[in-house]
Design a protein around this motif. Structure first.
Motif, PDB file in Angstrom:
ATOM      1  N   HIS A 250      -6.813 -16.941 -38.700  1.00  0.00           N
ATOM      2  CA  HIS A 250      -7.400 -17.105 -40.034  1.00  0.00           C
ATOM      3  C   HIS A 250      -7.351 -15.816 -40.841  1.00  0.00           C
ATOM      4  O   HIS A 250      -7.349 -15.821 -42.057  1.00  0.00           O
ATOM      5  CB  HIS A 250      -8.822 -17.655 -39.944  1.00  0.00           C
ATOM      6  CG  HIS A 250      -9.779 -16.702 -39.330  1.00  0.00           C
ATOM      7  ND1 HIS A 250     -10.527 -15.832 -40.071  1.00  0.00           N
ATOM      8  CD2 HIS A 250     -10.078 -16.457 -38.048  1.00  0.00           C
ATOM      9  CE1 HIS A 250     -11.256 -15.097 -39.253  1.00  0.00           C
ATOM     10  NE2 HIS A 250     -10.999 -15.455 -38.034  1.00  0.00           N
ATOM     11  N   LEU A 251      -7.297 -14.670 -40.120  1.00  0.00           N
ATOM     12  CA  LEU A 251      -7.202 -13.387 -40.825  1.00  0.00           C
ATOM     13  C   LEU A 251      -5.864 -13.242 -41.555  1.00  0.00           C
ATOM     14  O   LEU A 251      -5.797 -12.664 -42.636  1.00  0.00           O
ATOM     15  CB  LEU A 251      -7.314 -12.232 -39.828  1.00  0.00           C
ATOM     16  CG  LEU A 251      -8.690 -11.654 -39.557  1.00  0.00           C
ATOM     17  CD1 LEU A 251      -8.561 -10.444 -38.651  1.00  0.00           C
ATOM     18  CD2 LEU A 251      -9.364 -11.241 -40.865  1.00  0.00           C
ATOM     19  N   ILE A 252      -4.811 -13.793 -40.951  1.00  0.00           N
ATOM     20  CA  ILE A 252      -3.494 -13.728 -41.600  1.00  0.00           C
ATOM     21  C   ILE A 252      -3.599 -14.418 -42.962  1.00  0.00           C
ATOM     22  O   ILE A 252      -3.177 -13.917 -43.994  1.00  0.00           O
ATOM     23  CB  ILE A 252      -2.399 -14.427 -40.751  1.00  0.00           C
ATOM     24  CG1 ILE A 252      -2.392 -13.891 -39.319  1.00  0.00           C
ATOM     25  CG2 ILE A 252      -1.025 -14.276 -41.395  1.00  0.00           C
ATOM     26  CD1 ILE A 252      -1.493 -14.671 -38.368  1.00  0.00           C
ATOM     27  N   CYS A 253      -4.234 -15.600 -42.903  1.00  0.00           N
ATOM     28  CA  CYS A 253      -4.435 -16.399 -44.117  1.00  0.00           C
ATOM     29  C   CYS A 253      -5.185 -15.612 -45.192  1.00  0.00           C
ATOM     30  O   CYS A 253      -4.800 -15.570 -46.355  1.00  0.00           O
ATOM     31  CB  CYS A 253      -5.296 -17.566 -43.676  1.00  0.00           C
ATOM     32  SG  CYS A 253      -4.912 -19.101 -44.339  1.00  0.00           S
ATOM     33  N   ARG A 254      -6.265 -14.973 -44.751  1.00  0.00           N
ATOM     34  CA  ARG A 254      -7.070 -14.192 -45.704  1.00  0.00           C
ATOM     35  C   ARG A 254      -6.264 -13.052 -46.318  1.00  0.00           C
ATOM     36  O   ARG A 254      -6.346 -12.793 -47.509  1.00  0.00           O
ATOM     37  CB  ARG A 254      -8.274 -13.571 -44.987  1.00  0.00           C
ATOM     38  CG  ARG A 254      -9.329 -14.569 -44.597  1.00  0.00           C
ATOM     39  CD  ARG A 254     -10.518 -13.822 -44.040  1.00  0.00           C
ATOM     40  NE  ARG A 254     -11.042 -12.921 -45.052  1.00  0.00           N
ATOM     41  CZ  ARG A 254     -11.955 -13.253 -45.942  1.00  0.00           C
ATOM     42  NH1 ARG A 254     -12.444 -14.473 -45.931  1.00  0.00           N
ATOM     43  NH2 ARG A 254     -12.379 -12.402 -46.829  1.00  0.00           N
ATOM     44  N   ARG A 255      -5.501 -12.365 -45.467  1.00  0.00           N
ATOM     45  CA  ARG A 255      -4.736 -11.214 -45.969  1.00  0.00           C
ATOM     46  C   ARG A 255      -3.688 -11.645 -46.989  1.00  0.00           C
ATOM     47  O   ARG A 255      -3.457 -10.963 -47.989  1.00  0.00           O
ATOM     48  CB  ARG A 255      -4.030 -10.480 -44.813  1.00  0.00           C
ATOM     49  CG  ARG A 255      -4.958  -9.924 -43.784  1.00  0.00           C
ATOM     50  CD  ARG A 255      -5.720  -8.704 -44.307  1.00  0.00           C
ATOM     51  NE  ARG A 255      -6.677  -8.277 -43.307  1.00  0.00           N
ATOM     52  CZ  ARG A 255      -7.988  -8.438 -43.392  1.00  0.00           C
ATOM     53  NH1 ARG A 255      -8.529  -8.983 -44.453  1.00  0.00           N
ATOM     54  NH2 ARG A 255      -8.783  -8.033 -42.414  1.00  0.00           N
ATOM     55  N   ILE A 256      -3.051 -12.783 -46.743  1.00  0.00           N
ATOM     56  CA  ILE A 256      -2.052 -13.270 -47.700  1.00  0.00           C
ATOM     57  C   ILE A 256      -2.747 -13.583 -49.031  1.00  0.00           C
ATOM     58  O   ILE A 256      -2.259 -13.265 -50.102  1.00  0.00           O
ATOM     59  CB  ILE A 256      -1.336 -14.539 -47.166  1.00  0.00           C
ATOM     60  CG1 ILE A 256      -0.607 -14.226 -45.858  1.00  0.00           C
ATOM     61  CG2 ILE A 256      -0.401 -15.143 -48.210  1.00  0.00           C
ATOM     62  CD1 ILE A 256       0.717 -13.543 -45.984  1.00  0.00           C
ATOM     63  N   ARG A 257      -3.933 -14.199 -48.929  1.00  0.00           N
ATOM     64  CA  ARG A 257      -4.678 -14.511 -50.160  1.00  0.00           C
ATOM     65  C   ARG A 257      -5.116 -13.236 -50.883  1.00  0.00           C
ATOM     66  O   ARG A 257      -5.207 -13.209 -52.100  1.00  0.00           O
ATOM     67  CB  ARG A 257      -5.899 -15.366 -49.843  1.00  0.00           C
ATOM     68  CG  ARG A 257      -5.541 -16.775 -49.463  1.00  0.00           C
ATOM     69  CD  ARG A 257      -6.790 -17.598 -49.447  1.00  0.00           C
ATOM     70  NE  ARG A 257      -6.603 -18.902 -48.857  1.00  0.00           N
ATOM     71  CZ  ARG A 257      -7.520 -19.850 -48.892  1.00  0.00           C
ATOM     72  NH1 ARG A 257      -8.668 -19.635 -49.470  1.00  0.00           N
ATOM     73  NH2 ARG A 257      -7.285 -21.021 -48.341  1.00  0.00           N
ATOM     74  N   GLU A 258      -5.430 -12.203 -50.099  1.00  0.00           N
ATOM     75  CA  GLU A 258      -5.802 -10.935 -50.743  1.00  0.00           C
ATOM     76  C   GLU A 258      -4.657 -10.396 -51.578  1.00  0.00           C
ATOM     77  O   GLU A 258      -4.860  -9.636 -52.519  1.00  0.00           O
ATOM     78  CB  GLU A 258      -6.235  -9.901 -49.691  1.00  0.00           C
ATOM     79  CG  GLU A 258      -7.662 -10.119 -49.236  1.00  0.00           C
ATOM     80  CD  GLU A 258      -8.037  -9.305 -48.004  1.00  0.00           C
ATOM     81  OE1 GLU A 258      -7.481  -8.216 -47.803  1.00  0.00           O
ATOM     82  OE2 GLU A 258      -8.894  -9.781 -47.236  1.00  0.00           O
TER      83      GLU A 258
END
Ligand code: XMP
Length: 510
Positions: free
Chosen positions: A15-23
Motif C-alpha cells: 500500500h505504501l507503493i500506492c501512496r508514494r505514486i499518489r504523492e
C-alpha cells in the motif's frame, strides 16, 4: 484520468507503493496479484507495478500474475519479489542468495537514463530479500548494483520492463519517490493530474450523474470521514440528502450534542437524531466476542436505518464514509493480505437491506480525506479530531459491554483527551483513549482496600492506521492521567499504558 496499478503479492509495503505514486500526483490503485489481464486491459492503466512479497518464485505454489499481462504492452516495474518474477518469467535465474541483504545498502547507478534519470551516482537503498538473481534474462541490461547484488536494478528499455531488488517506497531509500515518478510519469507517461481539487470535481460530477433525483440517506458520526461525505453530498445534491445521527450509546462524552450542533450551525446540514441507546445495549448483552459485537452493531445500525427509511423515506441510496484502508483491511482486495478485523462499515449490511451503497471516499487515504474536508470548508473542530471507530466503545470495552465498563471507558477517555489537550499533544498523536476490561486489581482508598478495575491507556502515532507505534508520552502526562482517572472515575484502582505497536497489535483492543 491516468492510472498506475500495483499488483499486491503480499508485501507489507504494497500500500505504501500506492501512496508514494499518489504523492507524485498520479492516481494509483492496489489490486490482487491474480487480477486477470482482461480486467487490467479494461482498467487501461499507464503502467503496472508488481509489489514485493514473502514467497520465492521458484516454489510451485508461489503467487504468479496472469502471464498474459506481459503481452498487453504496458510498462511494468517489479519490486523485490516482483523483480524476481520478471527475471524468472523472461528466462533468468533466481536462487537463494548466499549473501542475504536486509537493511540499507549503497546502490551504485550504472545507467542514468529512464528509471534513474536525475538521480545521483550512488544512493542509499533499502534491501530486504533472501533470494536474488543469479542470471539476468536476455534483452535486459543492468541499471544499478550493490556490493551484494550485481543486478539490483535491471531493465529492458525497449519493452519498458524494469526490475528493482530494493524498496523505493520506504523512506530509507533516498530518492525513492523520484524513482517511482520516473517509472510512472517519464516511462509510463502518466500525467500528474491527481489532486484533491480534481478528485472533488470528478466525484461531485459522478455523484450527480449516478444519483440524479434519488434520495440519499447518510449516517453521520461526527468523525472526519462521515462529515466529509455529508459535506460532499450536501454540495452535490443539496436537499436530496438526509443525514442521520444514531446515538448507539457507545459514543464519546456529550458527542451527540456536539456533532448535531456543529453540522447544523457550521455546515448548514440538518440532521435527524435517533436515540437507539437501549436497543444496542439490549442486543449486546452477554456478548463478549469482538467480531460478534461488530456484527451485532452492523445489524442494529441496519435495523435503525430501515426504521428511518420507513419514516423519512423512501431513499434509494445509503452513503458511507468508507476509506481505502478499510477496503484493503477488510480483505476486499482478495490479495494475500488476510482479513484482520471486520470493519462494520464495509460489507456489514444484510442482503435484504436493498439500498444502493454510495462510498465516495473509498479510494482515499486519511490524509487525502483531510485535504478534501478542508476544500469543503469542514470546520477545524472536525478536522482535528482523532478518528473514532464506528462500533465506538464496544471495541474499547474488552469483553461484554456493561454499563459500568461503558461509564469507565467514557469518563477515562475524556480525561485522556483533556490532559493531552492541556499538554498541547492532542493534535500531535493519531488516537488516544482509555479501554477497560474485566481484570481487577487491589487498591487502597483511604484506609480501605478495594478491588477495582484496571484501565488501559492507549495513545498512538500513525499516518494512516495501517501501521502504528505507541506514543512516548512524557511521564508527567501519564502520571497526571493516571492520578485523575483513579481519583475521578469511580471503581478504578489501576491505570496501565499500552506499549504494543501495530503490527503485531492493532489500534483497538477488540
Ligand atoms: P485497528 O484496531 O484495526 O484500527 O488497528 C485501525 C483504525 O480503524 C479504526 N477501527 C474501526 N473503524 N469500524 C470503524 O469504523 C470498526 O469496526 C473499526 N475497528 C477499528 C480504529 O479506531 C483505527 O483508527
Amino acid at each position: 484520468m491516468d492510472k498506475i496499478i500495483v499488483l499486491d503479492f503480499g508485501s507489507q509495503y504494497s500500500h505504501l507503493i500506492c501512496r508514494r505514486i499518489r504523492e507524485g500526483n498520479v492516481y494509483c490503485e492496489l489490486l490482487p496479484y491474480n487480477t486477470t489481464s482482461r480486467i487490467i486491459k479494461e482498467i487501461d492503466p499507464k503502467g503496472i507495478i508488481f509489489s514485493g512479497g514473502p514467497a520465492s518464485v521458484y516454489l510451485k505454489d508461489s503467487p504468479k500474475p496472469d502471464l498474459d499481462i506481459f503481452k498487453l504492452g504496458y510498462p511494468i516495474l517489479g519490486i523485490c519479489y516482483g523483480h524476481q518474477l520478471i527475471v524468472d518469467f523472461f528466462g533468468g535465474r533466481i536462487k537463494r542468495a548466499t549473501n542475504r541483504e536486509y537493511g540499507r545498502a549503497d546502490l551504485i547507478i550504472d545507467d542514468k537514463s529512464n528509471l534513474f534519470s536525475r538521480i545521483e551516482n550512488t544512493i542509499k537503498c533499502w534491501m530486504s530479500h533472501g533470494d536474488a538473481a543469479e542470471k539476468i534474462p536476455k534483452g535486459f541490461k543492468i541499471l544499478a548494483h550493490t556490493n551484494n547484488s550485481f543486478s539490483a536494478a535491471i531493465g529492458n528499455q525497449k519493452r519498458k520492463f524494469y526490475g528493482i531488488q530494493f524498496h523505493p517506497e520506504v523512506i530509507h531509500t533516498d530518492k525513492g519517490i523520484e524513482i517511482l515518478k520516473n517509472f510512472s510519469q517519464t516511462i509510463s507517461g502518466a500525467k500528474p493530474s491527481w489532486n484533491m481539487e480534481s478528485f472533488l470535481e470528478i466525484t461531485i460530477e459522478n455523484i450527480r450523474n449516478e444519483v440524479r433525483n434519488d434520495k440519499v440517506l447518510c449516517a453521520v458520526s461526527g468523525g472526519i470521514d462521515s462529515t466529509t461525505v455529508a459535506a460532499l453530498l450536501h454540495r452535490a445534491i443539496d436537499n436530496n440528502l438526509q443525514c442521520v445521527f444514531v446515538n448507539h450509546g457507545l459514543l464519546r462524552h456529550d458527542e451527540e450534542k456536539l456533532v448535531t450542533q456543529l453540522l447544523k450551525n457550521r455546515l448548514g446540514i440538518e440532521v435527524v437524531y435517533v436515540d437507539a441507546e437501549k436497543q444496542f445495549f439490549q442486543r449486546l448483552k452477554g456478548v463478549s466476542d469482538p467480531e460478534k459485537k461488530r456484527k451485532i452493531i452492523g445489524e442494529e445500525f441496519a435495523n435503525v436505518f430501515v426504521d428511518i427509511a420507513k419514516r423519512n423515506g423512501p431513499f434509494q441510496w445509503l452513503a458511507q464514509g468508507t476509506l481505502y484502508p478499510d477496503v484493503i483491511e477488510s480483505g476486499f482486495s482478495k490479495g494475500p493480505a488476510a482479513i484482520i478485523k471486520t470493519h462494520h462499515n464495509v460489507g456489514g449490511l444484510p442482503k435484504w437491506f436493498n439500498l444502493k451503497v454510495l462510498e465516495p471516499l473509498s479510494s482515499l487515504y486519511k490524509d487525502e480525506v483531510r485535504k478534501v474536508a478542508k476544500l469543503l470548508h469542514v470546520p477545524d473542530e472536525f478536522l482535528n479530531r482523532h478518528p473514532y471507530p464506528g462500533p465506538g466503545l464496544a471495541v474499547r470495552v474488552i469483553g461484554e459491554v456493561t454499563s459500568i465498563k461503558l461509564r469507565i471507558a467514557k469518563s477515562a477517555s475524556k480525561i485522556v483527551e483533556e490532559e493531552l489537550n492541556a499538554a498541547g499533544l492532542y493534535d500531535k498523536v493519531w488516537q488516544a483513549y482509555a479501554a477497560v476490561g474485566d481484570d481487577r486489581a487491589v487498591g487502597v482508598l483511604g484506609d480501605e482496600r478495594v478491588y477495582g478495575k484496571i484501565v488501559i491507556i492507549r495513545v498512538i502515532d500513525s499516518v494512516d492506521a495501517m501501521t502504528a507505534d505507541w506514543t512516548r508520552l512524557p511521564y508527567d502526562v501519564i502520571e497526571k492521567i493516571s492520578d485523575r482517572i483513579t481519583n475521578e472515575v469511580e471503581g478504578v484502582t489501576w491505570v496501565t499504558y499500552a506499549v504494543s505497536s501495530k503490527p503485531p497489535a492493532t489500534i483497538e483492543p477488540q
